[in-house]
Each structure stands twice: as structure tokens, then as C-alpha cells.
Motif scaffolding. Sequence first.
Motif, PDB file in Angstrom:
ATOM      1  N   LYS A 205       0.836  -1.193   0.000  1.00  0.00           N
ATOM      2  CA  LYS A 205       0.000   0.000   0.000  1.00  0.00           C
ATOM      3  C   LYS A 205       0.877   1.250   0.000  1.00  0.00           C
ATOM      4  CE  LYS A 205      -3.904   2.140   2.404  1.00  0.00           C
ATOM      5  NZ  LYS A 205      -4.808   2.057   3.570  1.00  0.00           N
ATOM      6  N   GLY A 206       0.546   2.170  -0.901  1.00  0.00           N
ATOM      7  CA  GLY A 206       1.313   3.407  -1.008  1.00  0.00           C
ATOM      8  C   GLY A 206       2.477   3.328  -1.969  1.00  0.00           C
ATOM      9  N   THR A 207       2.704   2.162  -2.590  1.00  0.00           N
ATOM     10  CA  THR A 207       3.809   2.002  -3.543  1.00  0.00           C
ATOM     11  C   THR A 207       3.286   2.177  -4.954  1.00  0.00           C
ATOM     12  OG1 THR A 207       4.883   0.444  -2.040  1.00  0.00           O
ATOM     13  CG2 THR A 207       5.648   0.484  -4.316  1.00  0.00           C
ATOM     14  N   GLU A 208       3.898   3.075  -5.681  1.00  0.00           N
ATOM     15  CA  GLU A 208       3.492   3.321  -7.055  1.00  0.00           C
ATOM     16  C   GLU A 208       4.113   2.265  -7.971  1.00  0.00           C
ATOM     17  OE1 GLU A 208       1.417   5.492  -8.159  1.00  0.00           O
ATOM     18  OE2 GLU A 208       1.049   6.467  -6.226  1.00  0.00           O
ATOM     19  N   PRO A 209       3.357   1.809  -8.971  1.00  0.00           N
ATOM     20  CA  PRO A 209       3.932   0.839  -9.918  1.00  0.00           C
ATOM     21  C   PRO A 209       4.972   1.509 -10.812  1.00  0.00           C
ATOM     22  CG  PRO A 209       1.726   1.488 -10.610  1.00  0.00           C
ATOM     23  CD  PRO A 209       1.939   2.110  -9.265  1.00  0.00           C
ATOM     24  N   GLN A 210       5.786   0.671 -11.420  1.00  0.00           N
ATOM     25  CA  GLN A 210       6.802   1.186 -12.322  1.00  0.00           C
ATOM     26  C   GLN A 210       6.160   1.834 -13.543  1.00  0.00           C
ATOM     27  OE1 GLN A 210       9.101  -2.499 -12.849  1.00  0.00           O
ATOM     28  NE2 GLN A 210      10.866  -1.416 -12.036  1.00  0.00           N
ATOM     29  N   SER A 211       6.752   2.951 -13.967  1.00  0.00           N
ATOM     30  CA  SER A 211       6.230   3.671 -15.118  1.00  0.00           C
ATOM     31  C   SER A 211       7.404   4.271 -15.872  1.00  0.00           C
ATOM     32  CB  SER A 211       5.253   4.765 -14.679  1.00  0.00           C
ATOM     33  OG  SER A 211       4.750   5.465 -15.801  1.00  0.00           O
ATOM     34  N   ILE A 212       7.326   4.237 -17.216  1.00  0.00           N
ATOM     35  CA  ILE A 212       8.434   4.733 -18.025  1.00  0.00           C
ATOM     36  C   ILE A 212       7.861   5.448 -19.246  1.00  0.00           C
ATOM     37  CG2 ILE A 212       8.625   2.461 -19.117  1.00  0.00           C
ATOM     38  CD1 ILE A 212      11.540   3.095 -19.695  1.00  0.00           C
ATOM     39  N   PHE A 213       8.412   6.603 -19.542  1.00  0.00           N
ATOM     40  CA  PHE A 213       8.052   7.357 -20.739  1.00  0.00           C
ATOM     41  C   PHE A 213       8.909   6.849 -21.902  1.00  0.00           C
ATOM     42  CE2 PHE A 213       8.953  11.079 -23.485  1.00  0.00           C
ATOM     43  CZ  PHE A 213       7.673  11.243 -24.006  1.00  0.00           C
ATOM     44  N   THR A 214       8.223   6.454 -22.991  1.00  0.00           N
ATOM     45  CA  THR A 214       8.914   5.781 -24.097  1.00  0.00           C
ATOM     46  C   THR A 214       8.641   6.526 -25.397  1.00  0.00           C
ATOM     47  OG1 THR A 214       8.518   3.708 -22.942  1.00  0.00           O
ATOM     48  CG2 THR A 214       9.299   3.566 -25.199  1.00  0.00           C
ATOM     49  N   PRO A 215       9.540   7.418 -25.826  1.00  0.00           N
ATOM     50  CA  PRO A 215       9.402   8.023 -27.152  1.00  0.00           C
ATOM     51  C   PRO A 215      10.047   7.112 -28.221  1.00  0.00           C
ATOM     52  CG  PRO A 215      11.174   9.098 -25.945  1.00  0.00           C
ATOM     53  CD  PRO A 215      10.595   8.059 -25.025  1.00  0.00           C
ATOM     54  N   LEU A 216       9.306   6.848 -29.283  1.00  0.00           N
ATOM     55  CA  LEU A 216       9.764   5.932 -30.321  1.00  0.00           C
ATOM     56  C   LEU A 216       9.926   6.685 -31.643  1.00  0.00           C
ATOM     57  CD1 LEU A 216       7.471   2.846 -29.616  1.00  0.00           C
ATOM     58  CD2 LEU A 216       9.763   3.319 -28.709  1.00  0.00           C
ATOM     59  N   LYS A 217      10.845   6.196 -32.447  1.00  0.00           N
ATOM     60  CA  LYS A 217      11.125   6.771 -33.771  1.00  0.00           C
ATOM     61  C   LYS A 217      11.002   5.651 -34.805  1.00  0.00           C
ATOM     62  CE  LYS A 217      15.344   7.753 -34.777  1.00  0.00           C
ATOM     63  NZ  LYS A 217      16.677   8.400 -34.817  1.00  0.00           N
ATOM     64  N   TYR A 218      10.078   5.881 -35.751  1.00  0.00           N
ATOM     65  CA  TYR A 218       9.792   4.857 -36.775  1.00  0.00           C
ATOM     66  C   TYR A 218      10.268   5.381 -38.132  1.00  0.00           C
ATOM     67  CZ  TYR A 218       7.179   1.938 -40.050  1.00  0.00           C
ATOM     68  OH  TYR A 218       6.832   1.102 -41.079  1.00  0.00           O
ATOM     69  N   ASP A 219      10.998   4.511 -38.825  1.00  0.00           N
ATOM     70  CA  ASP A 219      11.511   4.841 -40.152  1.00  0.00           C
ATOM     71  C   ASP A 219      10.701   4.057 -41.183  1.00  0.00           C
ATOM     72  OD1 ASP A 219      12.899   5.648 -42.333  1.00  0.00           O
ATOM     73  OD2 ASP A 219      14.852   4.829 -41.708  1.00  0.00           O
ATOM     74  N   PRO A 220       9.816   4.727 -41.953  1.00  0.00           N
ATOM     75  CA  PRO A 220       8.994   3.974 -42.926  1.00  0.00           C
ATOM     76  C   PRO A 220       9.825   3.391 -44.061  1.00  0.00           C
ATOM     77  CG  PRO A 220       8.043   6.138 -42.437  1.00  0.00           C
ATOM     78  CD  PRO A 220       9.426   6.132 -41.867  1.00  0.00           C
ATOM     79  N   ALA A 221      10.988   3.943 -44.311  1.00  0.00           N
ATOM     80  CA  ALA A 221      11.779   3.458 -45.445  1.00  0.00           C
ATOM     81  C   ALA A 221      12.212   2.015 -45.241  1.00  0.00           C
ATOM     82  CB  ALA A 221      12.986   4.364 -45.662  1.00  0.00           C
TER      83      ALA A 221
END
Length: 1453
Positions: free
Chosen positions: A1376-1392
Motif C-alpha cells: 500500500k502506497g507504492t506506485e507501480p513502475q512507469s516509463i516514458f517511451t518516445p519511439l522513432k519509426y523509419d517507414p523506409a
Amino acid sequence: MPPIDGQLAIPAGPQGGGGTIPLSTLIDYIVQRTYHELMVLSELLPRKTDMERKIEIVQFASRTRQLFIRLLALVKWTTNASKVDKCADICNFLERQSLFFVDTADMLAKMARETLVNARLPNFSIPCAIDVLTLGTYPRLPTCIRDKIVPQDPITYSEKRQTLHRLNQVIQYRLVSTDLPPQMRKLRIENGRVKFHVDHEFEVTLTLMGDNPSIPWRLLDIEILVEDHETGDGKSLVHSLQINYMHQLVQSRLLDNDKPLHDLYRVLHSFCQSLQLEVLFSQIQRLLRDRLGDSVRVEDYAVGKNLIVSYWRDQIKKDKTQDYTVYKLSVHVSDQDGAKPLQITHTPPMLPLESRKVGLAIRSDHLSIERLLMQTIEVRTHLKLKELEREIQRFIEGKCVTYDLPVALHIPVLFPCMKSEHLRITVDAQKGMWLVSLPSQDLPVVQEIEDCLNGEKKGFGNLLIKLRLQLALFRCERSITSISTSCSRQLPIINIHGHPLESVQHKLFIKIPKQMNHFLIVEVSEKPPKSVEYKYYLLETISCTGEGVEDDIGEDIGVKSFFKAGRLLPLDSFSVTHGPSTKLFESEEESEMDELRKKRKLLLGEPSETESKMYKVSPYFVPELAYILANCEEKLPFVTLGRELSKNGVSSTGVQVDGDGSCFSLGILNLPSPEGCSEEDCEHVRKALLSCTIRVLGKSAKVWQAEFVFQRSPLHTKHKRENGRSQRVVYSFDMSTESIHKIVSDLLEEWAAMTHLYGTVKDFADIHRDSRCGMQNRVDILSFNYRRLSLAYGPTRSSIANIQWKVDTDKFQIRLGTVGKSSTSNPHVQMHSQLLDYLNHTKSIADLAQILDETWAPMTSINKLSTAVMQGGGTVTLQQMLNFTVIPQSVTHVRIVFRNVNCLDVHFRGGNIVSVRDGAYSLFDTIKAMEGFTTTPALKAFLNIFVDDAVTFGHTRRRSTTEDDNPPSPVDNLDIFTLSQSSGSSPTSRRQDGGLRFHSPMTPPSNPNTPASPSTSRISAGVAPSPSTAFIGTPSPGNLLVGESPGNPTLHVPSPGSFVPAPSPQSLGIHMPSPAASFISPQGMVEGGSPFTGSNLAMPSPGTRNWPGSPSMQGPSPASRHPNAASPGYPGLHSPQTVGQMKEAEHKAAVMNHPARILPNRSWAASIPTLLSHNGFDQLLTPDQPSTQHLSPAVGAPHTSPLERFLGCVHLRKHIPRVLQKDDGLINLQSNEQGVILFAVEKLGGLQFRISVNPQTLQSLHLKVIDTMDQWNPDDLQILEQFFDYKVAAAPYRVNTVTAFTRLINFRQRILKDFIQIMRLELMPDRSMKWSIQWCLTFPLVNSYLASYSGSPAVVSKNQIVIAFQLTRIGLQLPKGTEPQSIFTPLKYDPANNSIQLLLFDSTKPNATHKQTPAQAEVAVRLKRFTEFHQNPNECSIFPAVRELMANLVLPV
């Protein structure tokens, strides 16, 4: 043969060429010899004369100098001695070889001439050889050889014991038969010996060589037991040679002697006594050399006879002109009996008792001449102190006591006297002089007493009196140490000559605390026979310079470090320290029981009274001084305060004893009238004031206490203490830091504050007591203490307002707060300034209480709005703004600004009514918006949703948005005139008693175009009347105030902007032109006239529907359904139409029966206020969760207020056309529906996107995706619509989310389908995966490296595509009172190349200082591994990569 060179070692020691010695050893020998001679000199020189000492020192220096000169020459020679050593070695070797040759020749010659001449070989011993070879023994050895070589067999152990036992018996018999000395009776016989022991002298061991009586004693051993514990260092005092000599001497005395043991004792005892005297002499020599010096001298020393030492020599040197006594100590051998120990004799002789204390004989167990001297000096000191005690006792009252170590005579100079005040007299153990000291302090008179005792002892009594007076002054100084003041024996008084102060002797100046120029003087004088007397004076001084300058007029007058003495007032200590009821004679007659108790104590030998009963306080403390000083300290401030009060026109009673004598007080008789108060209010306060008293309270930090006692309070409060017959008001002023002038000024200011407050409270009390006003139901009076009035208001009385008068600002002050259980803070805090100005303007607490009560509910609702700071709420990403800003304009007017764009004007009215209008419209020109604000479309329709029965007076039908958003149409002039003329009721008769009695606003809320100061003169000034007036009889919005509006109460006509339904022209059959053109086009507006045009009155309105819910449908006016509707607003807004008139209007409409016209949407409709009840206004502003029935059950919406949702939708809808215009890939399509945005994506040719507002609530934007070519799965399109509702058109309503969403849908079909799959995972999370996902449409502020990107769109499409997600760990049981792990994930996609990787920001940029975290490194590794194994070019890799992360990503803890 002689030895060969190198084979024979050279023996050590002297050789042919002389011996050698190492140089270091030689230097060591020389240094030791010099040190030895120096030590011998140090021991011998003290015994010689001065001339002999000098001669010995010169001889020693000469010898030592010659020796070291030789050493120096030797050292210099050794530098060239290597060659000489080589030559010497060669010579020595040759000499040794020569000696070998000579010795060899001599030995050979001797052998030839002597040894070999008589040499013969004996015959062989055949028998001996046979015995040895056969038997192995040699029995034929001659007996003489055996006797000389082989020892005899020893005797056995039993023979030894028998022999020693027999020898012990012989010794015992010899001792019994001979005469023994008494001192040698301590003996022990064992092992054939007898051991005699004489304590601390010697121990001898004797034996007998046979049992014949004539055999003398044989001395075996002598041990001398004399020791020197101080200088001997535990070493033996007798040399072994001396012991041998003594052994021979004593053995000779034992031969041929009748009493051999007597001679043995005499010889050894005499030797031991001589040795003891020598030990004492060496100790005294060391003492003279180390410590005692010339104070002790050896008068005579005879070896083995006596030692005479004289002490206290310094006294002899000082008294050379007088007869002096020489003190001597003699240690000698007894003349009567030599067997006795060393005797002690004193000069001058001591009494036997004192002699026994020292000892009649020397103690041999511990020889110490120093201890003997100290014991003698101690006894001598006791004798001298007893003699001095008998002489001093006649000068003192107490009893002298001798104690301490070293012993001292303690003289109580005062009575009673503390031990630290005793005059301590002792004798210097080294010099024999008197030493006088005083433990408490160092006084010059103590040295005078010491000089007197060591001199002729004249004037000793006067010196004791002088010391007694100084100690008395010292007691006075000690008595005030606990008081925060200072004292001194002298003051820099410049006019003391000729002043009465000059005759005061032995005085002490004590500064009265907190008084700069008043001093208490204590004079101490002798009181015969043996005590002191205290006298007290009060001195008044003036600070001045050394020249006597008192004022500060001069430019340079110097430092005021001098005083000018003023009045000197003697004080009677008895009258000061005793009250008026003190008994003159405190001693009472003793009862019979007390007399019997005293007799019993005398018979039992008990003391009459113990010291603890006699003196209950320390003698250091002078009670009278403390009482007098405290009395002066307490009275003088009152005297100064009384003078200052008189200067300010305040009359007082003077200093009096308060009550039962607990403290002093100063009564106030009259107080002046404060400035700015009416005489009537001042008289009322004076009549209510019963008394005013000023006291001083406190111990360490004293304060002035001003107590005002008033009669019963005019208000009945909730506080029990304030409802009694009288009420006390207490003020405290700091006495340590504030001046008297400041205190009087503060007191008068507090009096002025009470007077101002009492005047307003008295008027409020009359209204509060009147039950007809209903004020008791509006507010509760928590407290009124004449300084502050506390009001509690609100439904639960949880909000409080404290009212008091501030003298520094000369205004009332209001402090707002809460009490008890309150869910929010005080709602009126935001309009504190307006409330303050209103109270100071009206001076009416009743009006303020009414405003607080009637505005509490709407202000509480306004406080529910979110005022948080938001970044990226507008088009500028880094701009920060408040979500809502509340700007109070007055106590009944508040402006609410949404994100610095939209503005609402809120007016609080009576009857629990609130009027709301679009604040972006000017009050004078509704065509133009105010600078900095944007008008809010459809605001009128939105506000009408929250109009309830409290406004419509119970009518069941709501007004339609068509009527609210459009101005009323013209009607037949005859009917209107008829209606206006038939008004029969006065608006004043309809005023509600409980409503707010506010003044009518300058600009009526019915039409913002009305001028500020309208009057009927404007019509007569040549202003053309409106055409609508000629036909209809009702005023146009341009000249509204000429009618019965709040601005002109002389007329009573209906307002075009009435807040109740008005009859529609359609119901009357009249087709009138719409006034929209006059409001929109500036050419259609006539200055001072009506906004309606004068032509084309029969033209129907061609307006089209521009907004959902806009009235485009033809229908009857609701006025026909509500003929009796009346305006709930101001009385001037009430409509006078009756039921008959309304029926007649209906009949006219039925006869005319023209086709209904289409009314356009009017933007100025929102400028007309909309009346809401408090309940409806609260619903408008209270945050709640919007309806999410069209979303997935797993998706929740944040709590926002309906107003925020409506304004947010308006804000986003305004931004969407701009986005469509900027993006070339989006095609804007024309829509036949008003308020609907329709566009298509160039890359998705078959899809059309329709954005519209919810027509029922106007609080949400919805997206509808239309597949014109049936190429998409309906479920995917539904996911896209739900995602728009949940993520884009939702709180916090950022415009960049719309930009990001349009970028998302502006991709090709295969990429968009992956995006839709990711949206599905967010809207419907898969619990089987490890992570849940949230799409980040804008960059969050999660790290410092994203500060410059925070709030900007998180979807970027150029050569590569940038998207961002937030991954959150699910499926774990966390504490109780513990926040779950969280991560900000910026991704870069190359359509070529269909590859995806983690976006790493460029660290070379100034604003990008990001370092990759371990979690991001794990994500990057996981994506890199996915890219390596995913080689399907026909499938977009975005969704598979995201699903891989959600299913298999494991981050380090």
C-alpha cells in the motif's frame, strides 16, 4: 716454526707498538669523567664557603679545558693517522716474528740442557695392563691418589636434621644462660642459627661451632635496616666494605667478652643512630637546596650526636630591630640512655601536650625531617592562632573558629556571617608570617590587616570596622545580582561639591531598572557596638557631558557620560517595606506552654534555637534593599506614565495599591474623544465604560496591562464570558522595548479603535435584535470583545469574518477564515479587497453581513473552479496560464476568465439569483469584443440548460434556445401600446423584502448598447426614434433606458432582453426584419438610436443555423404558453403583461396567420444576462464526471465542471479549422449542418471525419468517421472515434492534442491501422500483458531534458515518424502506497526500412542534457533485438514492437 704472515690473528690488548682504543670510546670516557666531576662538585660545593666554591669551579674548568684541548688535537691528528697505522702494523709484525725465533731457540736449548739430561723411560707395568685389559678396572691405584682426588661420601639427610636440631638446642641453652639486651628480645632460632631483629635498625645472624660453653659466638651475617624513603630511592645506605668492616669489628667484640651480645647491640645501635642522623642531615640539605632556601637553616650537626635545625627565619630578618624568638628543632642521641631512639627537643620549649603531638622521639620507621618540621610548624601555628583568637574576640560579635587544612582562624566580621565572608588568618608554614585573606573577594583592607598583624598590631580594631562596612556594601551588591540592573561605588557626578550627596559616606549607587536617570543610594555606617546600619536615598539625575551640557542643540556636544545630581530624597525603610496594616510590635507575649517547653529544653541540654530557625534566608541577601529597589522600580514607571497621560489630556487617579495589595495600579478617570468619531458614539462608549486601570504584570519580562471594564455587551454572542453583566478588555504593552510616549500613544489608539467599532456595532445590534429583519438567521455572532467582532455565516456557520478598526490605516479591517469542520476555505477570500472597501464606504455591518450571507453560495461555487497553472493550454507551447482566473469587480460582481481567452460576467442578485453574461462584450458596444477576450458562441443556449424552477417560478416548460439566442421580434404597435398602457402595478410594490437592496447599475443588463446615463432628454435632443417604436411601442435596445428599465424607473415596458419568454412575432403573425444586421454592421447603427433598420420591416429573417441547437425551426413562441411569466430580476425588469393582453395577442396572431420566419443565431444574445439560481449556478461550476456511455467501461474521464467542459469544447473547436488550414494533407469539406466540421484526409481517400458538439449538453465534442468506400473495419473506426472522445476532446483541453491527433490520422492506411491497434490496447487493456499503455499526444514534463518540449505535440511526421507512449506495470501485488513502475517511451519509426527504435534526444543541444536511464537502455535493447528478428516488410513494425514491449519488457528494480 714461526707463523706465516696472515695465518696468526693479532691478539687484542697492548702489543709491542702500544695499545689502541676506539675514538668513540675515548670521547665517551672523557664525557663521563667530566660529568662525574661535575656531579661531585654539585654535592660538595654547598658545604663550602664562597671563596672555596670559586676556587673549585676554576680548577674544574681548567682541568676540563686542558682535557678537551688534548682531545681536539687527537681528533685533528687522526685525519692523517692512516699512514702511521700502516707503518706501526708492519713494525709490530716484524717484532712478533723476531720473538718467535728467539723463543724457539731458547726452548730447544732448555730441553737439551735440562729436561733431556735426566729423562728415563720406566719399566712397563705388566700387572696393571693385564687388570685393565682383562677386568676393565684399575685396582692397583695408590691410596694417596684416591684420597686426594675421590671425595668422601656425604652424610645423610637424617644425620643433617639430627645435627641441626642438636645445634638449635645448644644455641637455646646458651641464650638462656647469658644476659640479653632488652632491645634484642625479638629473635628466631632455626637451622642451627639464631637471628636477632631490632626494628628499623639492624638484623644479625649468629651460630655456635660446638656445644662447649667456652666457644664464642660466630657472626654469620649483618643487615642494616635503616632506610631513606625520600632520598634513598630504595637503595642500601651502607656499602659492602662497611658491612665487612662492621662484621670484623663485631666478631672481635664477641671473643673473650662476658657480655658479647651487649657489646654487639651497642656497636650496631650506635652505628644505626649515626646513620639515621646522616639520613636526616642529607634530607635537610636537599630541602634547603630545593624548596626551603633561607627559611630553614642547619644550626649544628655533630656526626653521631645531634642535628639542630632552625625554622621561620624570615620573621627574624624582618624583626631585627625588635626582640625576636628563634624557633629551633633538635634531634639528638639521649644523654641518659644511649639505647634509646633519637630524641626531639624544641626551642622555645613546648607544653607536654603539644610536645606529644609532635613526638618525643624520632620515628625510625619513616625517617623524614620534612614531616617532622611540618608537624612542629603545625603545632606552633595552633599556639599562635589561639593567642590571636583571644585578642580578636573582643572586636567581634560572633565566635572565632579554628579549622581547615592548613589550619586557619576564621573570624566572623559580620553577624550573621557566611563562611565566604569570614576573615581567614593563618600562619605561613615556611616563613612564620601572618597571612590574611577573604574568600569572597579581594579587598585592599585585607592587606592592611595583614600588615598590621605582622607589625606592631596598632589600629587593628579600626581596620575590622572598615572591613565590616565594605562587606556590608558587598552584600548589597550580591543582593541585586539576580536583578537586571547595575551598581557602582562611584558615579561621574559633576556637581557633587556642595550637594547633600557629598556627606554620604560608604555608599553604593544602584541604577533602578528601566529608569535612565534614577538611582538608589545605599549608605552603610557603624552601629555600636559590633554591627552595621543601612540607610537609603533616592537620587534623581540628568545626563550631561563633562561641561554640563544637557540638551542636543549643539552640533558637537560629545558623549553624555556624566550626570548632574538633582533631588536627594531619604527613604524610610520601614514604611517602604511594610504595608498600612503592619503591626508595630511583632513580638507577642509567650504563653505558659512556650515557657514550659523552653524549660524542658534547658533541662535536657538542648540549644534554645537552632541556626536554621534563626536565619531562614542567606545573610548575603539584604531583604530591605531588594524590597526598596523593587518598590522604586514599580512606582517610578507609574509616575512617568501619569505625567505622559496628563500631557495627552488623560486624567488619572495616581499610583494606588491594587485590590489586596498584589500590585500597584493607575486608574484612568477620563479618556479623550478620538478623531473622526462622532460625539454621540464617544458618549455611548464612555457610558458603557465602567473603569479603566493600568497595571504592570510579569516577572522576567514585564508588560503594561490596561484593563477596560465595560457593562453588558450590546450583542448577545456565542461566547459565554461575553454575556455576563460586565466584560473585561485587556491590552498588553511591552515594557522593555517601548517608551512611555509609545505606550500612551498605543493606548489611545486602542481606545480609538474600540470607539469606532462600538459605533458601528451599536447600529448593527439594533438591526440584529429586530426579528423582522431576519438578521439572526443570516449570521451568528461568535464574539464581540470591543476590539473585534467575529461573525459566522454560511449554511453551517463554518465561515467567519473578523472585523476590527485599524488606527494606522484609519479604516476597518476584515479577516476571513473558517471554523469547525469546513470542507473548503472561506469563499470570500478572493473578494477581500472589495468587501473591505464596501465596509469602509457604507460603515454598515448589517449590509456587509447580508452580502456575506447571500453571496456565500455563489462564491463557494466559484471556488470550486480549478485555478491550477497549465502549460501548453494555448497555441504557444511554453506559455503558462491559469485554467480559471477569478477577478472580483465589486462585492456583487465577479469576472471569470478561462485561459485568458473567454470571460464571464457574474452578478449576484437578491432572491438567490445570479446573472451570467459573456464578459467579452462591452457594455456599450456589443459589436466589438473587449481587448484581450474572445466571445463565446452558444453561451446563451448553454446557460439556459441550468435555468431551473427558482428562476422560471415553477413553470414546467423551459425556454428554447431559439428564444435565448435570438432577440425578440417586433409585434404590432397597437397591441404593444395597449399592453404597455394597461400596466397597473408598481414595481416597488413587487419588491421582495428579502432581496438585496442594490443600486441599479448604470448600464442595464438587458442591453449592453444602452448609454451610461440615459434620460428622456436624449429623445428631445433630436435623436431619431427607432422605427420599431412607431409600430410596436416597445423601446429598441438602443434607447432601452427611456422605458421602465433599471436605469429609468419612470416607464414600465418590457425589455428586449427579458429573462422570461416574450411573445414571438410568429405568434402575432408579424414579419419583422431581424436586427442582426444592425448589430453586426457598423453602418446599421445610429448613434443614440435603435439598432433596428427603418425599412424592410416585413422581410423575414434569412439567417441560417450556425450552431447546434440554433433555432431554425418554425414554431410558436413560448410566450403563448407562459402568459403570466414575470422577470425574477430587478423590479424594473418585471413585465406588466396580463392574461387578457396575452390572449388578445394570441387572437391577433391567429387572424394575421403569416408564415413563420427563420430566426438566425445572434451573437449578441450572450451579452444579455441569464438569470440562474444558486443551485443551478453551483451545478454549472461543480466538477463531476461526464457521461462516458459511448466509451469502454475500462476508460474513465476526469472530474471537470460543466462550464470547463463547455469552454474547453469551444476552445478546441475554434482551433480545429486552423489545424485543417495549416496541414496540406487535410481537406476541409463544406457541411450543410451548422456547427459541424467536416474534413477528409488526402492519404485516406475513402474516410471523412465529422466533428460536432453534443446538442443536448453542449459539453463535449464527438468525432464521427464516415467510410464512403467501405474499406475499413467498423470496429477500428469506432476505436478511433472513442479515442478522440477520450484523449483529444477531454480535459485538460490542450489544443496541441488536436494537432497531434490530426497528424496521427494523416498517415497511410497500414500505419494508421497499427495506431488504431495501439489505441485499442489503451481503451481496452489486456490484463495478460505485463504493461499497460497510454498514448502521449503531448510531451510530458517527466525529465529536465523534456522541459523545452513539454506541451508540444508528441507526434512528428517528416522523413521519420515520432510517437510517444507511457508504459505502466500491471499485474503485481504492490504494498500500500507504492506506485507501480512507469516509463516514458518516445519511439522513432523509419517507414523506409520499416524499423523502430527508442528516440534519444541530441545531447549536443544546449537544452538537451539527458542521460539515458537504465530503464530506457533496457527498452532500447529490447527494440533493437525486435528489429533484428522482425524482417516482414509487408507488416508495419509499430504495433508488433509496442506489443513486444508490453508483453516481455522487464525493467531493473
